[in-house]
Design a protein around this motif. Structure first.
Motif, short mmCIF file in Angstrom:
data_model
loop_
_atom_site.label_atom_id
_atom_site.label_comp_id
_atom_site.label_asym_id
_atom_site.label_seq_id
_atom_site.Cartn_x
_atom_site.Cartn_y
_atom_site.Cartn_z
N ALA A 1 0.79 -1.17 -0.02
CA ALA A 1 0.01 -0.02 -0.01
C ALA A 1 1.01 1.30 -0.05
CB ALA A 1 -0.95 0.09 1.22
N TRP B 1 2.31 2.75 -3.41
CA TRP B 1 1.30 3.40 -4.24
C TRP B 1 1.44 4.74 -3.94
CZ3 TRP B 1 0.07 2.00 -8.89
CH2 TRP B 1 0.13 0.85 -9.30
N ARG C 1 -6.40 -3.11 -4.04
CA ARG C 1 -6.58 -1.73 -4.55
C ARG C 1 -7.56 -1.83 -5.84
NH1 ARG C 1 -3.44 0.40 -9.05
NH2 ARG C 1 -2.73 -1.50 -9.43
N HIS D 1 -2.19 4.81 -10.67
CA HIS D 1 -3.06 4.28 -10.11
C HIS D 1 -4.43 4.56 -10.82
CE1 HIS D 1 -6.17 2.70 -7.24
NE2 HIS D 1 -6.75 3.91 -7.34
#
Length: 262
Positions: A22, A25, A60, A32
């Motif tokens: 996580a 990102w 995600r 994304h």
């Protein structure tokens, strides 16, 4: 359709306690949102009873796929990632989380309506067993959404051309020499034409292709406002697909009916 080959994959490398996917990102909002835009574009107008997000990490994109499916199963070989999914997205209790690797999917034949396979090929130098599994669990007429890290993107093709060399279709390992010595997870790029042939070999026919993250460059990201970049990305994904321009290629595929014997 080709039968699934027995294959052993090393999966413990994805449970590194020092690696939080996580956090990876953070600072990658453009990438994304470019991927989310591609998924929404490819799935627009569809509704699925059961979708499986293969190698979905901490979920995600599972939460995006949930907008198009009555049920989503997030599968990943990493206990760490599955637990992280529950922490990051506790408001999605309807997403089922199951530990399994992509070469051994614990679903019945032809039992799934949609499978997604995003940012997984980076770690698979030889993905044929995984492709066979995707095809096995998909019902005839079901859809697969497969992303490939593109070895033949525009900048790399230009570099080869300037050297007077032909762009190879072999898998390209982009790890550093130090990473290879340490035995880190495979990190490879694939030629999209090879991927399309491998998918066709297991009965998955390309319906549509998009070029994604077309403006992924540190200089562009530093100079251009995020909204401007995303607007340009949306405009470019379809027209640049035929050239395999960007560093990421998204395939929407349909499971072909198996031939009738005799």
């Amino acid at each position: 359709m080709a039968a699934t080959r027995p294959v052993a994959r090393r999966t413990d490398i994805y449970d590194d306690p020092d690696f939080n996917y996580a956090l990876f990102w953070h600072g990658r909002d453009y990438e994304h949102h470019a991927e989310v835009a591609a998924i929404r574009r490819l799935l627009r107008g569809h509704r699925f009873a059961h979708a499986v997000d293969v190698g979905g990490g901490f979920g995600r994109l599972s939460v995006i796929i949930a907008d198009y499916a009555d049920k989503v199963t997030l599968v990943d070989p990493s206990i760490q990632q599955l637990e992280l999914s529950g922490q990051v997205f506790p408001q999605y209790p309807a997403i089922d989380r199951r530990r399994m690797d992509a070469a051994h999917l614990q679903f019945a034949d032809q039992s799934v309506d949609l499978v997604t396979f995003v940012r997984v090929l980076h770690h698979l130098p030889d993905p044929e067993p995984e492709f066979a599994e995707l095809a096995r669990i998909l019902r005839p007429g079901g859809l697969a959404l497969v992303e490939a890290a593109n070895s033949a993107h525009a900048r790399r093709r230009l570099r080869y051309r300037m050297r007077g060399e032909t762009m190879p279709q072999t898998v390209i390992d982009i790890r550093s020499d130090e990473s290879k010595r340490r035995g880190t997870a495979p990190y490879v790029n694939h030629h999209p034409q090879v991927i399309a042939r491998q998918l066709a070999a297991v009965g998955l026919q390309v319906v549509r292709t998009l070029s994604v993250s077309n403006l992924r460059h540190s200089a562009i990201k530093a100079m251009c406002p995020a909204q401007l970049m995303l607007g340009a990305e949306l405009a470019l994904q379809h027209p640049l697909a035929r050239f395999h321009f960007g560093p990421s290629v998204f395939f929407l595929l349909e499971k072909l009916p198996e031939p009738v014997a005799g």
